[in-house]
Design a protein around this motif. Structure first.
Motif, PDB file in Angstrom:
ATOM      1  N   LYS A  41     -52.000  -3.069  44.041  1.00  0.00           N
ATOM      2  CA  LYS A  41     -51.194  -2.784  42.856  1.00  0.00           C
ATOM      3  C   LYS A  41     -52.089  -2.818  41.628  1.00  0.00           C
ATOM      4  O   LYS A  41     -53.006  -3.645  41.531  1.00  0.00           O
ATOM      5  CB  LYS A  41     -50.073  -3.816  42.719  1.00  0.00           C
ATOM      6  CG  LYS A  41     -49.011  -3.725  43.804  1.00  0.00           C
ATOM      7  CD  LYS A  41     -48.196  -2.455  43.682  1.00  0.00           C
ATOM      8  CE  LYS A  41     -47.038  -2.421  44.658  1.00  0.00           C
ATOM      9  NZ  LYS A  41     -46.208  -1.216  44.510  1.00  0.00           N
ATOM     10  N   GLN A  42     -51.807  -1.938  40.680  1.00  0.00           N
ATOM     11  CA  GLN A  42     -52.621  -1.862  39.474  1.00  0.00           C
ATOM     12  C   GLN A  42     -51.749  -1.847  38.235  1.00  0.00           C
ATOM     13  O   GLN A  42     -50.570  -1.459  38.282  1.00  0.00           O
ATOM     14  CB  GLN A  42     -53.498  -0.618  39.495  1.00  0.00           C
ATOM     15  CG  GLN A  42     -52.713   0.689  39.512  1.00  0.00           C
ATOM     16  CD  GLN A  42     -53.619   1.892  39.460  1.00  0.00           C
ATOM     17  OE1 GLN A  42     -54.296   2.144  38.471  1.00  0.00           O
ATOM     18  NE2 GLN A  42     -53.659   2.654  40.552  1.00  0.00           N
ATOM     19  N   LEU A  43     -52.342  -2.272  37.120  1.00  0.00           N
ATOM     20  CA  LEU A  43     -51.619  -2.343  35.859  1.00  0.00           C
ATOM     21  C   LEU A  43     -52.634  -2.276  34.730  1.00  0.00           C
ATOM     22  O   LEU A  43     -53.658  -2.968  34.770  1.00  0.00           O
ATOM     23  CB  LEU A  43     -50.831  -3.654  35.770  1.00  0.00           C
ATOM     24  CG  LEU A  43     -50.108  -3.972  34.468  1.00  0.00           C
ATOM     25  CD1 LEU A  43     -48.970  -2.981  34.233  1.00  0.00           C
ATOM     26  CD2 LEU A  43     -49.560  -5.397  34.507  1.00  0.00           C
ATOM     27  N   GLN A  44     -52.357  -1.451  33.726  1.00  0.00           N
ATOM     28  CA  GLN A  44     -53.251  -1.390  32.568  1.00  0.00           C
ATOM     29  C   GLN A  44     -52.710  -2.292  31.470  1.00  0.00           C
ATOM     30  O   GLN A  44     -51.548  -2.203  31.074  1.00  0.00           O
ATOM     31  CB  GLN A  44     -53.401   0.039  32.045  1.00  0.00           C
ATOM     32  CG  GLN A  44     -54.369   0.126  30.866  1.00  0.00           C
ATOM     33  CD  GLN A  44     -54.997   1.490  30.712  1.00  0.00           C
ATOM     34  OE1 GLN A  44     -54.426   2.492  31.140  1.00  0.00           O
ATOM     35  NE2 GLN A  44     -56.186   1.550  30.106  1.00  0.00           N
ATOM     36  N   LEU A  45     -53.571  -3.172  30.993  1.00  0.00           N
ATOM     37  CA  LEU A  45     -53.204  -4.095  29.925  1.00  0.00           C
ATOM     38  C   LEU A  45     -53.440  -3.427  28.584  1.00  0.00           C
ATOM     39  O   LEU A  45     -54.397  -2.675  28.403  1.00  0.00           O
ATOM     40  CB  LEU A  45     -54.026  -5.382  30.026  1.00  0.00           C
ATOM     41  CG  LEU A  45     -53.966  -6.111  31.372  1.00  0.00           C
ATOM     42  CD1 LEU A  45     -54.818  -7.378  31.328  1.00  0.00           C
ATOM     43  CD2 LEU A  45     -52.527  -6.447  31.750  1.00  0.00           C
ATOM     44  N   GLY A  46     -52.559  -3.723  27.639  1.00  0.00           N
ATOM     45  CA  GLY A  46     -52.676  -3.140  26.304  1.00  0.00           C
ATOM     46  C   GLY A  46     -52.199  -4.106  25.247  1.00  0.00           C
ATOM     47  O   GLY A  46     -52.536  -5.289  25.271  1.00  0.00           O
ATOM     48  N   GLY A  47     -51.367  -3.604  24.335  1.00  0.00           N
ATOM     49  CA  GLY A  47     -50.919  -4.425  23.226  1.00  0.00           C
ATOM     50  C   GLY A  47     -49.472  -4.851  23.310  1.00  0.00           C
ATOM     51  O   GLY A  47     -48.930  -5.398  22.347  1.00  0.00           O
ATOM     52  N   SER A  48     -48.830  -4.627  24.465  1.00  0.00           N
ATOM     53  CA  SER A  48     -47.416  -4.984  24.589  1.00  0.00           C
ATOM     54  C   SER A  48     -47.203  -6.478  24.796  1.00  0.00           C
ATOM     55  O   SER A  48     -46.097  -6.981  24.626  1.00  0.00           O
ATOM     56  CB  SER A  48     -46.775  -4.213  25.752  1.00  0.00           C
ATOM     57  OG  SER A  48     -46.827  -2.825  25.523  1.00  0.00           O
ATOM     58  N   ALA A  49     -48.249  -7.186  25.207  1.00  0.00           N
ATOM     59  CA  ALA A  49     -48.188  -8.632  25.399  1.00  0.00           C
ATOM     60  C   ALA A  49     -49.616  -9.158  25.376  1.00  0.00           C
ATOM     61  O   ALA A  49     -50.574  -8.404  25.600  1.00  0.00           O
ATOM     62  CB  ALA A  49     -47.504  -8.990  26.713  1.00  0.00           C
ATOM     63  N   ASN A  50     -49.760 -10.441  25.110  1.00  0.00           N
ATOM     64  CA  ASN A  50     -51.082 -11.072  25.083  1.00  0.00           C
ATOM     65  C   ASN A  50     -51.288 -12.038  26.240  1.00  0.00           C
ATOM     66  O   ASN A  50     -52.238 -12.826  26.224  1.00  0.00           O
ATOM     67  CB  ASN A  50     -51.294 -11.805  23.754  1.00  0.00           C
ATOM     68  CG  ASN A  50     -51.465 -10.833  22.595  1.00  0.00           C
ATOM     69  OD1 ASN A  50     -52.145  -9.813  22.725  1.00  0.00           O
ATOM     70  ND2 ASN A  50     -50.838 -11.132  21.472  1.00  0.00           N
ATOM     71  N   LEU A  51     -50.410 -11.958  27.233  1.00  0.00           N
ATOM     72  CA  LEU A  51     -50.506 -12.807  28.410  1.00  0.00           C
ATOM     73  C   LEU A  51     -50.301 -11.955  29.653  1.00  0.00           C
ATOM     74  O   LEU A  51     -49.652 -10.903  29.586  1.00  0.00           O
ATOM     75  CB  LEU A  51     -49.446 -13.920  28.364  1.00  0.00           C
ATOM     76  CG  LEU A  51     -49.525 -14.876  27.171  1.00  0.00           C
ATOM     77  CD1 LEU A  51     -48.211 -15.639  27.015  1.00  0.00           C
ATOM     78  CD2 LEU A  51     -50.690 -15.850  27.348  1.00  0.00           C
ATOM     79  N   MET A  52     -50.844 -12.415  30.787  1.00  0.00           N
ATOM     80  CA  MET A  52     -50.660 -11.708  32.047  1.00  0.00           C
ATOM     81  C   MET A  52     -50.560 -12.704  33.193  1.00  0.00           C
ATOM     82  O   MET A  52     -51.288 -13.714  33.218  1.00  0.00           O
ATOM     83  CB  MET A  52     -51.842 -10.771  32.323  1.00  0.00           C
ATOM     84  CG  MET A  52     -51.685  -9.887  33.563  1.00  0.00           C
ATOM     85  SD  MET A  52     -53.149  -9.862  34.653  1.00  0.00           S
ATOM     86  CE  MET A  52     -53.138 -11.492  35.377  1.00  0.00           C
TER      87      MET A  52
END
Length: 222
Positions: free
Chosen positions: A105-116
């Motif tokens: 599974k993949q996910l691109q991090l951006g500016g919608s949240a600052n935690l993962m």
């Protein structure tokens, strides 16, 4: 919940260093990339599930006895499901990198949240791609085996390489050893000036009688 969400949001890494955080896998088969999350003390977890299941209040479970070794307290991270949250609820907005057996599974991090966050690692591989908005991946492939833990690391590395050229890769060999052949790992991503990723490990939970959680050392950066 005594302001645990607010405490976490004020200093996520400090909270992660003090406490055990466990992933609640009940997020559905196709969860959103970004979710509002809630930290629930492990002692209150069974009671909360009764409440969310619509049980009559008189039938809710009592607070459970929980033993935590190597940390102050244990919490479950679960989707935020309060129907009428107060202004003091402070939901934890975070990216959720999903998991599925036999897939990557993949996910691109951006500016919608600052935690993962991502589901518990206990044989899977987590990897991070390059850039300020990196793609993160959670891979799980297994070979046939009666113990259910015979991972196919070659397959995971190959499939990850089809998606990203990892700048960070975190394999089973990085968090397990001959002395600790079976551990559960929580991964936390934090974006301040850039995305950084941390992990904490714990021994498998004792589900017989009283709940017991043993954290294995202090959290470390991936």
């Amino acid at each position: 919940m005594k302001g645990y969400n607010a405490e976490f949001l004020k200093d996520p890494l400090g909270f992660f260093r003090r406490h055990v955080i466990l992933m609640n896998s009940a997020v559905g088969t196709n969860p959103p990339d970004v979710m509002d999350m809630d930290l629930v003390p492990a002692s209150m977890w069974k009671r909360l599930k009764d409440e969310r299941s619509g049980f009559d209040k008189k039938n809710w479970s009592k607070e459970e006895n929980v033993t935590v070794v190597g940390a102050e307290q244990a919490f479950y991270l679960t989707p935020f499901e309060r129907s009428s949250p107060s202004k003091y609820a402070h939901p934890i907005r975070a990216y959720w990198l999903h998991y599925q057996q036999g897939q990557v599974k993949q996910l691109q991090l951006g500016g919608s949240a600052n935690l993962m966050f991502t589901p518990t690692l206990n044989g899977c591989t987590f990897a991070v791609g390059p850039g300020t908005t990196p793609i993160v991946v959670h891979a799980n492939y297994q070979t046939s085996g009666s113990d259910g833990r015979r991972i196919d690391q070659t397959k995971m590395d190959t499939e990850i390489g089809k998606i990203i050229t990892p700048v960070k890769i975190f394999r089973k060999a990085d968090y397990e050893s001959a002395d600790l052949p079976s551990v559960n790992v929580t991964v936390l991503g934090i974006n301040t000036d850039q995305w950084r990723f941390y992990w904490q490990s714990r021994a498998p939970e004792n589900t017989q009688g009283e709940k017991a959680f043993t954290r294995l050392g202090a959290p470390r950066e991936i």
